[in-house]
Design a protein around this motif. Structure first.
Motif, PDB file in Angstrom:
ATOM      1  N   ALA A  27       9.436 -19.249  39.032  1.00 56.22           N
ATOM      2  CA  ALA A  27       8.701 -17.987  39.199  1.00 56.22           C
ATOM      3  C   ALA A  27       8.370 -17.754  40.666  1.00 56.22           C
ATOM      4  O   ALA A  27       8.487 -16.615  41.175  1.00 56.22           O
ATOM      5  N   ALA A  28       7.955 -18.809  41.368  1.00 54.83           N
ATOM      6  CA  ALA A  28       7.601 -18.670  42.783  1.00 54.83           C
ATOM      7  C   ALA A  28       8.820 -18.283  43.623  1.00 54.83           C
ATOM      8  O   ALA A  28       8.725 -17.438  44.530  1.00 54.83           O
ATOM      9  N   LEU A  29       9.978 -18.886  43.325  1.00 52.84           N
ATOM     10  CA  LEU A  29      11.197 -18.558  44.065  1.00 52.84           C
ATOM     11  C   LEU A  29      11.621 -17.112  43.825  1.00 52.84           C
ATOM     12  O   LEU A  29      11.990 -16.387  44.768  1.00 52.84           O
ATOM     13  N   LEU A  30      11.558 -16.684  42.570  1.00 49.91           N
ATOM     14  CA  LEU A  30      11.930 -15.293  42.256  1.00 49.91           C
ATOM     15  C   LEU A  30      10.969 -14.318  42.914  1.00 49.91           C
ATOM     16  O   LEU A  30      11.384 -13.275  43.459  1.00 49.91           O
ATOM     17  N   ALA A  31       9.679 -14.631  42.877  1.00 50.16           N
ATOM     18  CA  ALA A  31       8.687 -13.751  43.496  1.00 50.16           C
ATOM     19  C   ALA A  31       8.878 -13.692  45.011  1.00 50.16           C
ATOM     20  O   ALA A  31       8.742 -12.622  45.625  1.00 50.16           O
ATOM     21  N   ALA A  32       9.200 -14.839  45.632  1.00 50.53           N
ATOM     22  CA  ALA A  32       9.427 -14.859  47.073  1.00 50.53           C
ATOM     23  C   ALA A  32      10.640 -14.007  47.447  1.00 50.53           C
ATOM     24  O   ALA A  32      10.622 -13.272  48.442  1.00 50.53           O
ATOM     25  N   MET A  33      11.710 -14.099  46.646  1.00 51.09           N
ATOM     26  CA  MET A  33      12.892 -13.259  46.890  1.00 51.09           C
ATOM     27  C   MET A  33      12.535 -11.787  46.760  1.00 51.09           C
ATOM     28  O   MET A  33      12.952 -10.949  47.583  1.00 51.09           O
ATOM     29  N   ALA A  34      11.763 -11.448  45.735  1.00 55.94           N
ATOM     30  CA  ALA A  34      11.371 -10.058  45.515  1.00 55.94           C
ATOM     31  C   ALA A  34      10.540  -9.531  46.672  1.00 55.94           C
ATOM     32  O   ALA A  34      10.755  -8.404  47.159  1.00 55.94           O
ATOM     33  N   LEU A  35       9.591 -10.325  47.131  1.00 57.08           N
ATOM     34  CA  LEU A  35       8.738  -9.883  48.238  1.00 57.08           C
ATOM     35  C   LEU A  35       9.528  -9.749  49.531  1.00 57.08           C
ATOM     36  O   LEU A  35       9.286  -8.826  50.332  1.00 57.08           O
ATOM     37  N   GLY A  36      10.499 -10.673  49.733  1.00 54.35           N
ATOM     38  CA  GLY A  36      11.331 -10.569  50.924  1.00 54.35           C
ATOM     39  C   GLY A  36      12.151  -9.291  50.948  1.00 54.35           C
ATOM     40  O   GLY A  36      12.306  -8.646  51.992  1.00 54.35           O
ATOM     41  N   LEU A  37      12.688  -8.917  49.784  1.00 54.85           N
ATOM     42  CA  LEU A  37      13.466  -7.676  49.706  1.00 54.85           C
ATOM     43  C   LEU A  37      12.573  -6.446  49.742  1.00 54.85           C
ATOM     44  O   LEU A  37      12.978  -5.363  50.222  1.00 54.85           O
ATOM     45  N   ALA A  38      11.338  -6.573  49.240  1.00 49.96           N
ATOM     46  CA  ALA A  38      10.448  -5.415  49.149  1.00 49.96           C
ATOM     47  C   ALA A  38       9.776  -5.072  50.469  1.00 49.96           C
ATOM     48  O   ALA A  38       9.377  -3.912  50.687  1.00 49.96           O
ATOM     49  N   ALA A  39       9.647  -6.068  51.362  1.00 51.51           N
ATOM     50  CA  ALA A  39       8.909  -5.820  52.613  1.00 51.51           C
ATOM     51  C   ALA A  39       9.464  -4.631  53.411  1.00 51.51           C
ATOM     52  O   ALA A  39       8.693  -3.731  53.799  1.00 51.51           O
ATOM     53  N   PRO A  40      10.796  -4.563  53.671  1.00 53.84           N
ATOM     54  CA  PRO A  40      11.311  -3.397  54.415  1.00 53.84           C
ATOM     55  C   PRO A  40      11.104  -2.087  53.658  1.00 53.84           C
ATOM     56  O   PRO A  40      10.848  -1.038  54.285  1.00 53.84           O
ATOM     57  N   LEU A  41      11.204  -2.137  52.348  1.00 54.85           N
ATOM     58  CA  LEU A  41      11.009  -0.914  51.560  1.00 54.85           C
ATOM     59  C   LEU A  41       9.570  -0.409  51.686  1.00 54.85           C
ATOM     60  O   LEU A  41       9.328   0.803  51.800  1.00 54.85           O
ATOM     61  N   ILE A  42       8.630  -1.321  51.661  1.00 52.83           N
ATOM     62  CA  ILE A  42       7.215  -0.939  51.774  1.00 52.83           C
ATOM     63  C   ILE A  42       6.939  -0.335  53.150  1.00 52.83           C
ATOM     64  O   ILE A  42       6.242   0.680  53.266  1.00 52.83           O
ATOM     65  N   VAL A  43       7.511  -0.980  54.202  1.00 56.28           N
ATOM     66  CA  VAL A  43       7.305  -0.461  55.564  1.00 56.28           C
ATOM     67  C   VAL A  43       7.879   0.951  55.685  1.00 56.28           C
ATOM     68  O   VAL A  43       7.235   1.874  56.232  1.00 56.28           O
ATOM     69  N   THR A  44       9.090   1.153  55.169  1.00 54.73           N
ATOM     70  CA  THR A  44       9.724   2.476  55.234  1.00 54.73           C
ATOM     71  C   THR A  44       8.925   3.512  54.450  1.00 54.73           C
ATOM     72  O   THR A  44       8.744   4.659  54.890  1.00 54.73           O
ATOM     73  N   TYR A  45       8.433   3.102  53.277  1.00 56.75           N
ATOM     74  CA  TYR A  45       7.661   4.026  52.459  1.00 56.75           C
ATOM     75  C   TYR A  45       6.360   4.429  53.157  1.00 56.75           C
ATOM     76  O   TYR A  45       5.951   5.606  53.129  1.00 56.75           O
ATOM     77  N   VAL A  46       5.705   3.478  53.806  1.00 55.26           N
ATOM     78  CA  VAL A  46       4.451   3.775  54.515  1.00 55.26           C
ATOM     79  C   VAL A  46       4.710   4.730  55.678  1.00 55.26           C
ATOM     80  O   VAL A  46       3.916   5.647  55.946  1.00 55.26           O
ATOM     81  N   GLU A  47       5.836   4.538  56.368  1.00 54.40           N
ATOM     82  CA  GLU A  47       6.138   5.361  57.543  1.00 54.40           C
ATOM     83  C   GLU A  47       6.664   6.744  57.169  1.00 54.40           C
ATOM     84  O   GLU A  47       6.329   7.740  57.833  1.00 54.40           O
ATOM     85  N   THR A  48       7.483   6.848  56.122  1.00 53.47           N
ATOM     86  CA  THR A  48       8.153   8.123  55.820  1.00 53.47           C
ATOM     87  C   THR A  48       7.785   8.698  54.458  1.00 53.47           C
ATOM     88  O   THR A  48       8.070   9.872  54.195  1.00 53.47           O
ATOM     89  N   GLY A  49       7.230   7.874  53.594  1.00 50.57           N
ATOM     90  CA  GLY A  49       6.927   8.356  52.240  1.00 50.57           C
ATOM     91  C   GLY A  49       8.156   8.407  51.360  1.00 50.57           C
ATOM     92  O   GLY A  49       8.105   8.974  50.255  1.00 50.57           O
TER      93      GLY A  49
END
Length: 328
Positions: free
Chosen positions: A250-272
């Motif tokens: 579970a920890a490995l899967l969650a870490a992979m998910a967070l790693g992939l989600a980080a750029p998406l979150i940054v882009t969403y915060v900047e551009t919506g």
């Protein structure tokens, strides 16, 4: 090493019987060593019953063992695990001494090992091998044993010095409460984990380990059986420590998910906007899998706790080793 007195299998005086001791020897094509093995244990424990469980030998081992005075049984299912299952099921005794039929283990150490069990009310005494000659313990086997022993300690918190030793003394309550599931040489690992999981009182005694007699060949394959033992350790870890096993996944899967989600979150915060929609779906799937894995660990941990309680109760249904006078 602490010294233990040798045990007498039959006491004099008022006719009080000592513990019933059974020497149980798995055997597969050991014509060059089985007679010597039976004779050595007969000399060390004259009153013990010596059983040889033959596993489809084709070299006359069964006949030689019978001529040497052993009680011979045949096991048709190939593999040491199958043999141990039959030995534990068929033989009735107070104390069981298990060794290989290749004359490599020190039979003269058996009385002291039995004495250790009775003195401290132990359920298992392991004969830790000290090779007398280089040929007795091949470097590959020595390295593999050290690695597997260390891995077992890391996964289960504690271990034995020699988890792969085939020289062990068992109490009746160990033997009759142990559900043998292994088929091959991984049986020693299963035995060790069973003792650790039920927190049984155990001890180790250093014993000599000799080279095989001329004409006797090892049946152990370094790579094949090493892999089977490693797989058994991982399987037992999954079964006995599900919350940790599935928690790591579970920890490995969650870490992979967070790693992939980080750029998406940054882009969403900047551009919506969420420009990489497939990646967002993948992140969602990984987090769902991580949650499911964690929940599986929690549920299975409850199941394992119940199973462990049942095994403990089955174990407690039999008397302690020193109470051999009170038959079950």
């Amino acid at each position: 090493m602490r010294e233990f007195p040798a045990v007498q299998t039959v006491q004099g005086g008022e006719g009080v019987a000592g513990p019933r001791i059974a020497v149980i020897l798995p055997c597969y094509n050991e014509a060059g060593a089985i007679v010597q093995t039976v004779a050595d244990f007969r000399r060390a424990l004259p009153q013990a019953a010596i059983y040889v469980f033959d596993n489809n030998s084709s070299d006359g081992s069964r006949e030689l063992a019978a001529d040497a005075g052993a009680i011979v049984r045949r096991v048709s299912q190939q593999g040491k695990g199958h043999v141990v299952r039959r030995m534990f099921a068929d033989v009735d005794a107070d104390i069981y001494i298990m060794a290989d039929g290749d004359a490599t283990y020190e039979a003269a150490a058996a009385p002291a090992m039995v004495g250790a069990m009775l003195a401290d009310n132990l359920d298992m005494v392991v004969g830790c091998r000290k090779d007398e000659v280089e040929a007795a313990y091949r470097p590959g086997h020595r390295l593999g044993n050290a690695l597997l022993t260390g891995l077992l300690k890391q996964l289960f918190g504690r271990s034995f010095t020699d988890i792969l030793s085939g020289y062990r003394v068992f109490s009746r309550r160990f033997v009759k409460s142990f559900p043998v599931l292994s088929a091959g040489f991984e049986i020693e690992t299963e035995i060790s984990v069973h003792a650790l999981e039920l927190a049984m009182p155990v001890a180790e005694v250093v014993t000599a380990y000799a080279a095989r007699p001329e004409g006797s060949e090892s049946k152990l394959s370094t790579w094949r059986d090493g892999w089977r033992i490693l797989r058994t350790i991982i399987t037992l870890y999954r079964i006995e420590r599900p919350i940790l096993f599935f928690g790591i996944i579970a920890a490995l899967l969650a870490a992979m998910a967070l790693g992939l989600a980080a750029p998406l979150i940054v882009t969403y915060v900047e551009t919506g906007l969420v420009p990489r929609f497939p990646t967002a779906i993948l992140v969602t799937g990984l987090m769902i899998l991580a949650t499911l894995s964690g929940m599986c660990g929690l549920i299975l941990d409850t199941v394992v706790r119940g199973r462990r309680e049942v095994r403990r109760l089955a174990y407690l249904a039999f008397r302690a080793p020193s109470d051999f006078g009170a038959r079950d």
